[in-house]
Design a protein around this motif. Structure first.
Motif, PDB file in Angstrom:
ATOM      1  N   SER A  15       1.213  -1.352   0.058  1.00 22.66           N
ATOM      2  CA  SER A  15       0.079  -0.391   0.113  1.00 22.66           C
ATOM      3  C   SER A  15       0.957   1.263   0.082  1.00 22.66           C
ATOM      4  O   SER A  15       1.784   1.104  -0.150  1.00 22.66           O
ATOM      5  CB  SER A  15      -0.643  -0.377   0.895  1.00 22.66           C
ATOM      6  OG  SER A  15      -0.163   0.367   2.341  1.00 22.66           O
ATOM      7  N   SER A  17       1.944   3.105   1.942  1.00 19.32           N
ATOM      8  CA  SER A  17       2.534   3.198   3.775  1.00 19.32           C
ATOM      9  C   SER A  17       3.536   2.408   4.000  1.00 19.32           C
ATOM     10  O   SER A  17       4.116   1.999   5.097  1.00 19.32           O
ATOM     11  CB  SER A  17       1.123   3.814   4.649  1.00 19.32           C
ATOM     12  OG  SER A  17       0.780   2.299   4.290  1.00 19.32           O
ATOM     13  N   VAL A  18       3.720   1.163   2.528  1.00 14.61           N
ATOM     14  CA  VAL A  18       4.418  -0.405   3.206  1.00 14.61           C
ATOM     15  C   VAL A  18       5.549  -0.203   2.338  1.00 14.61           C
ATOM     16  O   VAL A  18       4.757  -0.438   1.465  1.00 14.61           O
ATOM     17  CB  VAL A  18       3.215  -1.379   3.873  1.00 14.61           C
ATOM     18  CG1 VAL A  18       4.354  -2.522   3.957  1.00 14.61           C
ATOM     19  CG2 VAL A  18       2.765  -1.220   4.660  1.00 14.61           C
ATOM     20  N   GLY A  71       6.276  -0.144   7.683  1.00 11.09           N
ATOM     21  CA  GLY A  71       5.275   1.270   7.312  1.00 11.09           C
ATOM     22  C   GLY A  71       6.033   2.042   7.544  1.00 11.09           C
ATOM     23  O   GLY A  71       7.056   2.391   7.861  1.00 11.09           O
ATOM     24  N   ALA A  77       6.453  -4.305  10.009  1.00  7.41           N
ATOM     25  CA  ALA A  77       5.161  -4.518   9.030  1.00  7.41           C
ATOM     26  C   ALA A  77       5.639  -6.580   8.961  1.00  7.41           C
ATOM     27  O   ALA A  77       3.865  -7.260   9.417  1.00  7.41           O
ATOM     28  CB  ALA A  77       4.818  -3.779   8.185  1.00  7.41           C
ATOM     29  N   ILE A  98       3.778 -11.112  10.679  1.00  5.42           N
ATOM     30  CA  ILE A  98       3.112 -10.052  10.062  1.00  5.42           C
ATOM     31  C   ILE A  98       2.952  -9.157  11.125  1.00  5.42           C
ATOM     32  O   ILE A  98       2.057 -10.179  12.434  1.00  5.42           O
ATOM     33  CB  ILE A  98       1.883 -10.164   8.974  1.00  5.42           C
ATOM     34  CG1 ILE A  98       2.370 -10.457   7.734  1.00  5.42           C
ATOM     35  CG2 ILE A  98       1.820  -9.041   8.700  1.00  5.42           C
ATOM     36  CD1 ILE A  98       3.367 -10.238   6.954  1.00  5.42           C
ATOM     37  N   SER A  99       3.316  -8.265  10.869  1.00  6.69           N
ATOM     38  CA  SER A  99       3.125  -7.589  12.697  1.00  6.69           C
ATOM     39  C   SER A  99       1.290  -7.599  12.816  1.00  6.69           C
ATOM     40  O   SER A  99       0.133  -7.189  11.956  1.00  6.69           O
ATOM     41  CB  SER A  99       3.363  -5.643  12.719  1.00  6.69           C
ATOM     42  OG  SER A  99       2.566  -5.574  13.502  1.00  6.69           O
ATOM     43  N   ASN A 101      -1.234  -5.479  12.792  1.00  8.85           N
ATOM     44  CA  ASN A 101      -1.404  -4.328  12.786  1.00  8.85           C
ATOM     45  C   ASN A 101      -1.685  -3.980  10.887  1.00  8.85           C
ATOM     46  O   ASN A 101      -2.455  -3.560  10.404  1.00  8.85           O
ATOM     47  CB  ASN A 101      -0.829  -2.628  13.201  1.00  8.85           C
ATOM     48  CG  ASN A 101      -0.727  -2.600  14.743  1.00  8.85           C
ATOM     49  OD1 ASN A 101      -1.834  -2.817  15.355  1.00  8.85           O
ATOM     50  ND2 ASN A 101       0.425  -1.602  15.132  1.00  8.85           N
ATOM     51  N   PHE A 102      -0.891  -4.824  10.387  1.00 10.65           N
ATOM     52  CA  PHE A 102      -0.391  -5.393   9.693  1.00 10.65           C
ATOM     53  C   PHE A 102      -0.887  -6.059   8.332  1.00 10.65           C
ATOM     54  O   PHE A 102      -1.534  -6.562   7.542  1.00 10.65           O
ATOM     55  CB  PHE A 102      -0.043  -5.314   8.717  1.00 10.65           C
ATOM     56  CG  PHE A 102       1.436  -3.536   9.124  1.00 10.65           C
ATOM     57  CD1 PHE A 102       0.596  -2.765   8.211  1.00 10.65           C
ATOM     58  CD2 PHE A 102       2.095  -3.269   9.990  1.00 10.65           C
ATOM     59  CE1 PHE A 102       1.769  -1.030   8.277  1.00 10.65           C
ATOM     60  CE2 PHE A 102       2.435  -1.981  10.449  1.00 10.65           C
ATOM     61  CZ  PHE A 102       2.070  -0.850   9.962  1.00 10.65           C
ATOM     62  N   ARG A 103      -2.622  -7.321   9.602  1.00 11.31           N
ATOM     63  CA  ARG A 103      -2.642  -8.612   8.938  1.00 11.31           C
ATOM     64  C   ARG A 103      -3.422  -8.162   8.034  1.00 11.31           C
ATOM     65  O   ARG A 103      -4.687  -7.396   8.544  1.00 11.31           O
ATOM     66  CB  ARG A 103      -3.436  -9.447  10.679  1.00 11.31           C
ATOM     67  CG  ARG A 103      -1.357  -9.910  10.839  1.00 11.31           C
ATOM     68  CD  ARG A 103      -1.682 -10.524  12.015  1.00 11.31           C
ATOM     69  NE  ARG A 103      -1.234 -10.984  12.393  1.00 11.31           N
ATOM     70  CZ  ARG A 103      -0.542 -11.797  14.013  1.00 11.31           C
ATOM     71  NH1 ARG A 103      -1.118 -11.409  15.310  1.00 11.31           N
ATOM     72  NH2 ARG A 103       0.784 -11.307  14.649  1.00 11.31           N
ATOM     73  N   GLN A 105      -4.703  -8.275   4.979  1.00 13.26           N
ATOM     74  CA  GLN A 105      -3.762  -7.016   3.778  1.00 13.26           C
ATOM     75  C   GLN A 105      -3.185  -7.742   2.777  1.00 13.26           C
ATOM     76  O   GLN A 105      -2.775  -7.006   1.897  1.00 13.26           O
ATOM     77  CB  GLN A 105      -3.119  -5.359   4.286  1.00 13.26           C
ATOM     78  CG  GLN A 105      -4.329  -4.793   5.757  1.00 13.26           C
ATOM     79  CD  GLN A 105      -2.590  -3.524   6.515  1.00 13.26           C
ATOM     80  OE1 GLN A 105      -1.898  -3.023   5.188  1.00 13.26           O
ATOM     81  NE2 GLN A 105      -3.374  -3.560   6.924  1.00 13.26           N
ATOM     82  N   LEU A 107      -0.254  -8.689   2.696  1.00 14.00           N
ATOM     83  CA  LEU A 107       1.327  -8.231   2.713  1.00 14.00           C
ATOM     84  C   LEU A 107       2.186 -10.227   3.323  1.00 14.00           C
ATOM     85  O   LEU A 107       3.057 -10.032   2.558  1.00 14.00           O
ATOM     86  CB  LEU A 107       1.990  -7.896   4.417  1.00 14.00           C
ATOM     87  CG  LEU A 107       2.842  -7.360   4.632  1.00 14.00           C
ATOM     88  CD1 LEU A 107       3.267  -6.740   3.501  1.00 14.00           C
ATOM     89  CD2 LEU A 107       2.779  -6.430   5.793  1.00 14.00           C
TER      90      LEU A 107
END
Length: 197
Positions: A15, A17-18, A71, A77, A98-99, A101-103, A105, A107
């Motif tokens: 995204s 931001s990552v 991120g 992330a 994966i952190s 906060n970023f699951r 998505q 990633l």
């Protein structure tokens, strides 16, 4: 194989931001956070993620054998690293994390693909394998061309199997004489892939 300068691959945007990139010594500062994420995920799942120490993570960064996703504000992330066994005959994309906060998505899929591509570039003749209890990782591996296999088709390198000792299911692996466990073994054989294309 030690790499002084990591292979330059383009940055993949999950995204805006990552950012996903090959980890280098400039990422050493994140080693403790990555280890904490691995340990926390293992405790939450109650299944096999081998515990790693910060110096081990830094070593993978130093060698250019890790992928990191950062991120906003340089928050970790996600992360994954490459290990080799049997003198480079086998390679593993390991420690995929994966952190929270970023699951959810996509990633994990993108990090795994990046680590997979890096593994094939560094070790073009190596068989890539993994063992996992995660259905999501099995799906990602399957999409990359991995096939489920018995443990007998994986490395017999003792050091690899010793890495399973920090898993809560290690007693199962021992009782089954390392023939099976709760993990599923998956293998990508580049020779079979080239024959099937």
């Amino acid at each position: 194989m030690t790499i002084d300068t990591p292979i330059a691959l383009p940055v993949v945007d999950v995204s805006p931001s990552v950012e996903i990139s090959i980890a280098t010594p400039q990422h050493f500062q994140f080693a403790h956070e990555i280890c904490h994420l691995i340990k926390t995920a293992a405790a939450q799942r109650g299944t096999g993620i081998a515990e790693r120490h910060p110096e081990y993570i830094r070593q993978k960064m130093r060698e250019g054998k890790a992928v990191i996703a950062l991120g906003p504000n340089d928050e970790v992330a996600g992360f994954c690293y490459i290990e080799t066994w049997d003198h480079g005959k086998y390679a593993v994309n390991s420690g995929l994390i994966i952190s929270p906060n970023f699951r959810r998505q996509g990633l994990a899929r993108r990090i795994k693909r990046r680590a997979f591509e890096l593994s094939k570039q560094l070790y073009p003749k190596a068989k890539l394998f993994g063992i996992t209890t995660s259905l999501a990782v099995m799906k990602i591996n399957s999409d990359l061309g991995y096939k489920p296999v018995t443990f007998s088709e994986l490395t017999d390198d003792e050091e690899f199997w010793q890495g399973c000792q920090s898993c809560p299911n290690y007693d199962v692996l021992q009782r089954m004489n390392r023939q099976m466990c709760l993990c599923t073994g998956m293998l990508y054989d580049p020779e079979n892939q080239s024959n099937s294309e």
